[in-house]
Design a protein around this motif. Structure first.
Motif, short mmCIF file in Angstrom:
data_model
loop_
_atom_site.label_atom_id
_atom_site.label_comp_id
_atom_site.label_asym_id
_atom_site.label_seq_id
_atom_site.Cartn_x
_atom_site.Cartn_y
_atom_site.Cartn_z
N VAL A 1 -2.46 -20.37 -4.68
CA VAL A 1 -2.54 -18.93 -4.94
C VAL A 1 -3.93 -18.47 -4.50
O VAL A 1 -4.94 -19.03 -4.92
CB VAL A 1 -2.29 -18.62 -6.44
N ARG A 2 -3.97 -17.45 -3.65
CA ARG A 2 -5.24 -16.98 -3.09
C ARG A 2 -5.76 -15.70 -3.75
O ARG A 2 -6.96 -15.46 -3.77
CB ARG A 2 -5.08 -16.71 -1.58
N LYS A 3 -4.83 -14.88 -4.24
CA LYS A 3 -5.21 -13.63 -4.91
C LYS A 3 -4.24 -13.37 -6.06
O LYS A 3 -3.06 -13.71 -5.97
CB LYS A 3 -5.12 -12.43 -3.97
N LEU A 4 -4.75 -12.71 -7.07
CA LEU A 4 -3.94 -12.18 -8.15
C LEU A 4 -4.22 -10.68 -8.23
O LEU A 4 -5.37 -10.27 -8.36
CB LEU A 4 -4.30 -12.85 -9.48
N ASP A 5 -3.16 -9.89 -8.10
CA ASP A 5 -3.26 -8.43 -8.24
C ASP A 5 -2.47 -8.01 -9.46
O ASP A 5 -1.42 -8.59 -9.77
CB ASP A 5 -2.66 -7.73 -7.01
N ILE A 6 -2.94 -6.97 -10.12
CA ILE A 6 -2.23 -6.36 -11.24
C ILE A 6 -2.11 -4.88 -10.91
O ILE A 6 -3.12 -4.24 -10.57
CB ILE A 6 -2.97 -6.59 -12.57
N ARG A 7 -0.87 -4.37 -10.97
CA ARG A 7 -0.64 -2.98 -10.56
C ARG A 7 0.16 -2.23 -11.63
O ARG A 7 1.15 -2.75 -12.15
CB ARG A 7 0.12 -2.95 -9.23
N VAL A 8 -0.27 -1.02 -11.91
CA VAL A 8 0.48 -0.09 -12.76
C VAL A 8 1.04 0.97 -11.83
O VAL A 8 0.34 1.48 -10.95
CB VAL A 8 -0.41 0.52 -13.85
N GLU A 9 2.33 1.32 -12.02
CA GLU A 9 3.04 2.21 -11.10
C GLU A 9 3.65 3.40 -11.82
O GLU A 9 4.06 3.30 -12.97
CB GLU A 9 4.18 1.45 -10.42
N SER A 10 3.74 4.49 -11.08
CA SER A 10 4.52 5.66 -11.49
C SER A 10 5.47 5.95 -10.33
O SER A 10 5.02 6.17 -9.21
CB SER A 10 3.60 6.86 -11.73
N ASN A 11 6.78 5.94 -10.59
CA ASN A 11 7.75 6.18 -9.53
C ASN A 11 8.28 7.61 -9.67
O ASN A 11 9.26 7.86 -10.36
CB ASN A 11 8.88 5.16 -9.60
N ASN A 12 7.63 8.54 -9.00
CA ASN A 12 7.91 9.98 -9.04
C ASN A 12 7.45 10.64 -10.33
O ASN A 12 6.97 11.75 -10.31
CB ASN A 12 9.39 10.29 -8.78
N ALA B 1 -1.79 2.02 -9.24
CA ALA B 1 -3.21 1.73 -9.48
C ALA B 1 -3.34 0.21 -9.51
O ALA B 1 -2.69 -0.45 -10.31
CB ALA B 1 -3.66 2.34 -10.81
N ILE B 2 -4.19 -0.33 -8.63
CA ILE B 2 -4.22 -1.78 -8.42
C ILE B 2 -5.62 -2.34 -8.56
O ILE B 2 -6.60 -1.69 -8.19
CB ILE B 2 -3.62 -2.14 -7.04
N ILE B 3 -5.69 -3.55 -9.12
CA ILE B 3 -6.93 -4.34 -9.14
C ILE B 3 -6.57 -5.73 -8.64
O ILE B 3 -5.42 -6.15 -8.71
CB ILE B 3 -7.55 -4.42 -10.55
N GLU B 4 -7.59 -6.46 -8.15
CA GLU B 4 -7.31 -7.81 -7.69
C GLU B 4 -8.53 -8.69 -7.81
O GLU B 4 -9.66 -8.21 -7.89
CB GLU B 4 -6.78 -7.83 -6.25
N ILE B 5 -8.25 -9.98 -7.83
CA ILE B 5 -9.29 -10.99 -7.70
C ILE B 5 -8.87 -11.93 -6.59
O ILE B 5 -7.73 -12.37 -6.53
CB ILE B 5 -9.56 -11.74 -9.02
N MET B 6 -9.81 -12.18 -5.67
CA MET B 6 -9.56 -13.13 -4.59
C MET B 6 -10.30 -14.41 -4.96
O MET B 6 -11.53 -14.44 -5.04
CB MET B 6 -10.05 -12.60 -3.25
N GLN B 7 -9.50 -15.44 -5.21
CA GLN B 7 -10.04 -16.72 -5.64
C GLN B 7 -8.95 -17.76 -5.43
O GLN B 7 -7.78 -17.44 -5.56
CB GLN B 7 -10.44 -16.62 -7.12
N TYR B 8 -9.32 -18.98 -5.13
CA TYR B 8 -8.31 -20.03 -4.97
C TYR B 8 -7.89 -20.53 -6.36
O TYR B 8 -8.73 -20.88 -7.19
CB TYR B 8 -8.87 -21.20 -4.15
N PHE B 9 -6.57 -20.52 -6.61
CA PHE B 9 -6.02 -21.01 -7.87
C PHE B 9 -5.00 -22.10 -7.59
O PHE B 9 -4.17 -21.96 -6.70
CB PHE B 9 -5.28 -19.89 -8.63
#
Length: 197
Positions: free
Chosen positions: A169-180, A84-92
């Motif tokens: 840095v052009r984007k920051l994404d944060i992801r939560v994962e489930s592996n199986n 499950a991913i979210i992101e912000i596209m912004q110059y940092f």
């Protein structure tokens, strides 16, 4: 022996002050007090069957700092890798900082096994750079995901971290994962996205 005991007591008294000082050197860049602050679910993630975020909104249900966080509704089916991913596209430009961090929370009734990480998109080539390790999330507790930004850092996959990396840095994404596993349907919370001197 007395000297050793005195030194231990002194160290225990000084340590909380040192930890408090470390937090003073943090700059919150996204606290979600005024809404989503530009974060969104990327369009491409809606088209991928392995990405299971459904919607996001600002929430007052849980917060690690302030009164609000970003809530992600997700449906992890189990049996395969999903994120499950979210992101912000912004110059940092993060050249003046040594680390980036965020806090993640899964409710106490969520199963063990979900993990979190950050992903950056950097440079003119828009290179996708994931953290080299993900962090175990603990149901019912805020967990900090933190990555070193200093030159030579090994916290990022397949990239040489240098000043150019940190300055573009052009984007920051944060992801939560489930592996199986686990399977989980419900909310996830993100808060206190910050840069550390």
């Amino acid at each position: 022996m007395k000297k050793l005991v005195v030194m231990l007591i002194a160290a225990l008294l000084v340590m909380p002050a040192m930890l408090a000082h470390a937090e003073e050197d943090a700059t919150v860049i996204f606290g979600f007090e005024s809404g989503l602050q530009g974060f969104e679910i990327p369009d491409w993630a809606y088209e991928k069957p392995d990405h299971v975020q459904q919607e996001i909104e600002a929430s007052t249900a849980f917060a690690s700092e302030g009164n609000q966080s970003l809530e992600i509704l997700a449906d992890f089916p189990g049996g395969r890798w999903t994120g499950a991913i979210i992101e912000i596209m912004q110059y940092f430009d993060w050249a003046d900082y040594s680390a980036v961090a965020c806090d993640l929370y899964v409710p106490k009734d969520a199963p063990l096994g979900l993990r979190g990480k950050m992903i950056l998109t950097v440079g003119d080539s828009w290179k996708w750079v994931e953290m080299s390790k993900s962090t175990n999330l603990k149901p019912g507790e805020w967990v900090t995901v933190k990555a070193d930004l200093r030159p030579g850092s090994i916290d990022w996959r397949r990239v040489q971290v240098d000043d150019a990396f940190r300055q573009d840095v052009r984007k920051l994404d944060i992801r939560v994962e489930s592996n199986n596993k686990p399977a989980y349907t419900g909310p996830l919370y993100v808060d206190n996205v910050r840069l550390i001197k």
